[in-house]
Scaffold this motif. Structure first.
Motif, PDB file in Angstrom:
ATOM      1  N   ALA A 106     -49.345  42.094  43.906  1.00  0.00           N
ATOM      2  CA  ALA A 106     -47.864  41.459  44.206  1.00  0.00           C
ATOM      3  C   ALA A 106     -48.285  40.372  45.174  1.00  0.00           C
ATOM      4  O   ALA A 106     -49.367  39.669  45.195  1.00  0.00           O
ATOM      5  N   LEU A 107     -47.216  39.564  44.989  1.00  0.00           N
ATOM      6  CA  LEU A 107     -47.415  38.218  45.768  1.00  0.00           C
ATOM      7  C   LEU A 107     -47.732  38.475  46.975  1.00  0.00           C
ATOM      8  O   LEU A 107     -47.344  39.237  47.558  1.00  0.00           O
ATOM      9  N   PRO A 108     -48.409  37.270  47.652  1.00  0.00           N
ATOM     10  CA  PRO A 108     -48.596  37.534  48.980  1.00  0.00           C
ATOM     11  C   PRO A 108     -47.362  37.256  49.812  1.00  0.00           C
ATOM     12  O   PRO A 108     -46.497  36.817  49.479  1.00  0.00           O
ATOM     13  N   LYS A 109     -47.535  37.874  51.039  1.00  0.00           N
ATOM     14  CA  LYS A 109     -46.324  37.860  51.999  1.00  0.00           C
ATOM     15  C   LYS A 109     -46.526  36.612  52.804  1.00  0.00           C
ATOM     16  O   LYS A 109     -47.293  36.699  53.695  1.00  0.00           O
ATOM     17  N   PRO A 121     -25.046  44.741  41.661  1.00  0.00           N
ATOM     18  CA  PRO A 121     -24.466  43.430  41.555  1.00  0.00           C
ATOM     19  C   PRO A 121     -24.182  42.845  42.622  1.00  0.00           C
ATOM     20  O   PRO A 121     -23.712  43.202  43.762  1.00  0.00           O
ATOM     21  N   GLY A 122     -24.393  41.454  42.683  1.00  0.00           N
ATOM     22  CA  GLY A 122     -24.151  40.479  43.923  1.00  0.00           C
ATOM     23  C   GLY A 122     -25.083  40.789  45.131  1.00  0.00           C
ATOM     24  O   GLY A 122     -24.847  40.175  46.052  1.00  0.00           O
ATOM     25  N   ILE A 123     -26.060  41.539  44.905  1.00  0.00           N
ATOM     26  CA  ILE A 123     -27.071  41.611  46.001  1.00  0.00           C
ATOM     27  C   ILE A 123     -28.343  40.850  45.549  1.00  0.00           C
ATOM     28  O   ILE A 123     -29.071  41.563  44.672  1.00  0.00           O
ATOM     29  N   TYR A 124     -28.739  40.143  46.204  1.00  0.00           N
ATOM     30  CA  TYR A 124     -30.216  39.488  45.898  1.00  0.00           C
ATOM     31  C   TYR A 124     -31.141  39.755  47.196  1.00  0.00           C
ATOM     32  O   TYR A 124     -30.698  39.920  48.324  1.00  0.00           O
ATOM     33  N   ALA A 125     -32.339  39.545  46.848  1.00  0.00           N
ATOM     34  CA  ALA A 125     -33.491  39.964  48.003  1.00  0.00           C
ATOM     35  C   ALA A 125     -34.703  38.985  47.812  1.00  0.00           C
ATOM     36  O   ALA A 125     -35.196  38.533  46.543  1.00  0.00           O
ATOM     37  N   VAL A 126     -35.235  38.482  49.068  1.00  0.00           N
ATOM     38  CA  VAL A 126     -36.267  37.512  48.822  1.00  0.00           C
ATOM     39  C   VAL A 126     -37.146  37.763  50.088  1.00  0.00           C
ATOM     40  O   VAL A 126     -37.028  38.175  51.028  1.00  0.00           O
ATOM     41  N   GLY A 127     -38.270  37.109  50.013  1.00  0.00           N
ATOM     42  CA  GLY A 127     -39.321  37.060  51.204  1.00  0.00           C
ATOM     43  C   GLY A 127     -40.061  38.523  51.325  1.00  0.00           C
ATOM     44  O   GLY A 127     -40.220  39.338  50.379  1.00  0.00           O
ATOM     45  N   ASP A 128     -40.491  38.494  52.733  1.00  0.00           N
ATOM     46  CA  ASP A 128     -41.329  39.714  53.121  1.00  0.00           C
ATOM     47  C   ASP A 128     -40.801  41.189  52.790  1.00  0.00           C
ATOM     48  O   ASP A 128     -41.472  41.959  52.720  1.00  0.00           O
ATOM     49  N   CYS A 129     -39.496  41.129  52.621  1.00  0.00           N
ATOM     50  CA  CYS A 129     -39.001  42.607  52.486  1.00  0.00           C
ATOM     51  C   CYS A 129     -38.977  43.038  51.083  1.00  0.00           C
ATOM     52  O   CYS A 129     -38.567  44.078  50.716  1.00  0.00           O
ATOM     53  N   THR A 130     -39.436  42.114  50.250  1.00  0.00           N
ATOM     54  CA  THR A 130     -39.601  42.387  48.966  1.00  0.00           C
ATOM     55  C   THR A 130     -40.936  42.822  48.454  1.00  0.00           C
ATOM     56  O   THR A 130     -41.984  42.239  48.851  1.00  0.00           O
ATOM     57  N   HIS A 131     -41.220  43.319  47.086  1.00  0.00           N
ATOM     58  CA  HIS A 131     -42.376  43.564  46.574  1.00  0.00           C
ATOM     59  C   HIS A 131     -42.068  42.663  45.234  1.00  0.00           C
ATOM     60  O   HIS A 131     -41.116  42.998  44.269  1.00  0.00           O
ATOM     61  N   VAL A 132     -42.947  41.715  45.017  1.00  0.00           N
ATOM     62  CA  VAL A 132     -42.899  40.820  43.853  1.00  0.00           C
ATOM     63  C   VAL A 132     -44.134  40.837  42.971  1.00  0.00           C
ATOM     64  O   VAL A 132     -45.200  40.507  43.373  1.00  0.00           O
ATOM     65  N   VAL A 177     -37.923  46.241  48.757  1.00  0.00           N
ATOM     66  CA  VAL A 177     -36.814  45.876  47.731  1.00  0.00           C
ATOM     67  C   VAL A 177     -37.599  45.375  46.411  1.00  0.00           C
ATOM     68  O   VAL A 177     -38.666  44.536  46.629  1.00  0.00           O
ATOM     69  N   GLU A 178     -37.098  45.588  45.453  1.00  0.00           N
ATOM     70  CA  GLU A 178     -37.866  45.392  44.052  1.00  0.00           C
ATOM     71  C   GLU A 178     -36.706  44.660  43.273  1.00  0.00           C
ATOM     72  O   GLU A 178     -36.304  45.092  42.244  1.00  0.00           O
ATOM     73  N   PRO A 179     -36.463  43.427  43.635  1.00  0.00           N
ATOM     74  CA  PRO A 179     -35.594  42.493  42.862  1.00  0.00           C
ATOM     75  C   PRO A 179     -36.490  41.971  41.692  1.00  0.00           C
ATOM     76  O   PRO A 179     -37.378  41.981  41.389  1.00  0.00           O
ATOM     77  N   ASP A 180     -35.681  41.507  40.537  1.00  0.00           N
ATOM     78  CA  ASP A 180     -35.945  40.996  39.488  1.00  0.00           C
ATOM     79  C   ASP A 180     -36.891  39.741  39.696  1.00  0.00           C
ATOM     80  O   ASP A 180     -36.623  38.998  40.892  1.00  0.00           O
ATOM     81  N   ARG A 181     -38.244  39.504  39.348  1.00  0.00           N
ATOM     82  CA  ARG A 181     -38.970  38.630  40.151  1.00  0.00           C
ATOM     83  C   ARG A 181     -38.849  36.917  39.830  1.00  0.00           C
ATOM     84  O   ARG A 181     -39.135  36.198  40.342  1.00  0.00           O
ATOM     85  N   THR A 182     -37.828  36.877  38.751  1.00  0.00           N
ATOM     86  CA  THR A 182     -37.658  35.440  38.414  1.00  0.00           C
ATOM     87  C   THR A 182     -36.184  35.039  38.885  1.00  0.00           C
ATOM     88  O   THR A 182     -36.215  33.855  39.361  1.00  0.00           O
TER      89      THR A 182
END
Ligand SMILES: Cc1cc2nc3c(=O)[nH]c(=O)nc-3n(C[C@H](O)[C@H](O)[C@H](O)COP(=O)(O)OP(=O)(O)OC[C@H]3O[C@@H](n4cnc5c(N)ncnc54)[C@H](O)[C@@H]3O)c2cc1C
Length: 381
Positions: A294-297, A277-288, A265-270
């Protein structure tokens, strides 16, 4: 009543649930996880080293219920990001906002490689008893720790594993007849933390006579011959192979159309907001993304992102100030003798992460223990 559904009760999901519950108790929060418990990744390594059994760092997710969060223990089988509906255990759960915090799955190709005789997925808690039994029985040969590919969780952890193996074998008095090696496809030990930190890790491996085989990616494992083949054509013998698999996004996120070209998942990194709309994603399931990839998992980032996402969910649903994730964080590197070093700083800095290595000492081991205890108490105490 406004309803937020958090899917995944790991670092990201629990940090977000805590933030929502304490800052806005009027918001209804449901957390869904297939598991009924939580422990931190590094607790597996404390179990591996024999310092503390995993059960001692494990807490029940049912504790959420007493803390104003509805906990549903069920498999998430579908997510409709357009209608903001999660299907779990046959129930369709409608939400005003969804926080996706499902972590990752071990890459199926790597799991398949580790089916060979004498091979184990060292990141899988269920493999710990078998690994203990083999480390307790080995008297000669070689223990090979292999990073199978990336991205993988917690970049320092495979090196911690190799050093734990060294310590366990020394404790048993068999280290002279059992060699320890670690292979990695990467040219240096910790690319995410830079050259200095990588040299530091390589030097610690050297101190403990752990052979470092860099720029070698395992392409095959032969359980009958107990050998691995690397992509450069070399082979290496093993008696015990402890593999570190790459991570992939859970298939349910791919099926929901939530993943991007990175496979995650590629959310806005900030803001951690996705394009839905209304869907957020964090952590290991994301590419930041950051300047070097990318940020370490890592759980520390997942938890920090969870808090930011929770604040932004509140800002969206109830008004208020938006929060921003700044890419600041740290990674522990635990060394034998209960000493911990860490790499800390701004992982969003340009042109490369601005991180500093703090060398190992016993005080940092106390800090690491406190990190765990405080979070377990805060989230599930
Ligand atoms: C050996 C080891 C050592 C580590 N050491 C550190 C360390 O020192 N510092 C650090 O910061 N990080 C460390 N990590 C990494 C850290 O554990 C992960 O980065 C962190 O767990 C990611 O948090 P998360 O919330 O994204 O996902 P997770 O914590 O993995 O949580 C995801 C949750 O989603 C649930 N789930 C997944 N799919 C479904 C589904 N379909 N239905 C229902 N539930 C589902 C899972 O059961 C899980 O509880 C380590 C990891 C390992 C393996």
């Amino acid at each position: 009543m406004t309803h937020v559904v958090i899917i995944g009760g790991g670092f990201g999901g629990l940090a977000a649930a805590h933030e929502l519950r304490t800052s806005h108790p009027e918001i209804e929060v449901t957390l869904v996880d297939r598991r009924d418990h939580f422990f931190m990744g590094f607790a597996k390594l404390w179990d591996l080293s024999g310092w503390r059994p995993l059960a001692e760092g494990t807490r029940s997710l049912h504790a959420l219920t007493g803390r104003g969060v509805r906990f549903v223990q069920a498999e998430v089988t579908a997510i409709d990001p357009d209608t903001r509906t999660v299907t779990a255990g046959g129930e369709a759960i409608a939400a005003d906002a969804i926080l996706v915090a499902l972590g990752g799955v071990h890459a199926p190709g790597h799991v398949a490689l580790l089916q060979a005789d004498g091979a184990h997925d060292v990141y899988d808690a269920a493999a710990l008893p078998a690994i203990h039994a083999e480390l307790d029985a080995i008297t000669e040969g070689r223990v090979l720790v292999s990073i199978l590919g990336g991205p993988f969780q917690c970049p320092p952890a495979p090196f911690e594993v190799a050093l734990i193996v060294d310590e366990v074998l020394r404790g048993r008095g068999v280290r002279d007849s059992v060699s320890v090696a670690i292979s990695t496809p990467q040219p240096i030990t910790l690319p995410v933390a830079g050259v200095d930190a990588s040299r530091y890790v390589a030097a610690r491996l050297g101190d403990h006579e752990v052979e470092l085989l860099s720029e070698r990616k395992v392409t095959a494992v032969d359980g009958a011959a107990r050998t691995v083949t690397f992509d450069n054509g070399e082979t290496a013998d093993y008696s015990i192979l402890l593999g570190v698999p790459a991570l992939a996004a859970p298939p349910v996120l791919v099926d929901a159309g939530l993943t991007g070209p990175s496979g995650f998942v590629e959310p806005d990194r900030t803001t951690l907001r996705t394009s839905f709309p209304g869907i957020y994603a964090v952590g290991d399931c994301t590419h930041v993304p950051n300047a070097i990839g990318a940020l370490p998992k890592a759980g520390i980032f997942a938890a920090a992102e969870g808090v930011v996402a929770a604040r932004n969910i509140v800002a969206e649903l109830a008004g208020g100030e938006e929060a921003r994730f700044d890419g600041y964080g740290y990674c522990f590197l635990e060394l034998p003798g209960q000493k911990v070093a860490f790499v800390e700083g701004d992982f969003f800095a340009e042109p490369k992460p601005d991180v500093t290595l703090v060398e190992a000492d016993s005080e940092q081991f106390v800090r690491k223990q406190a990190y765990e205890l405080e979070r377990l108490e805060l989230w599930l105490g």
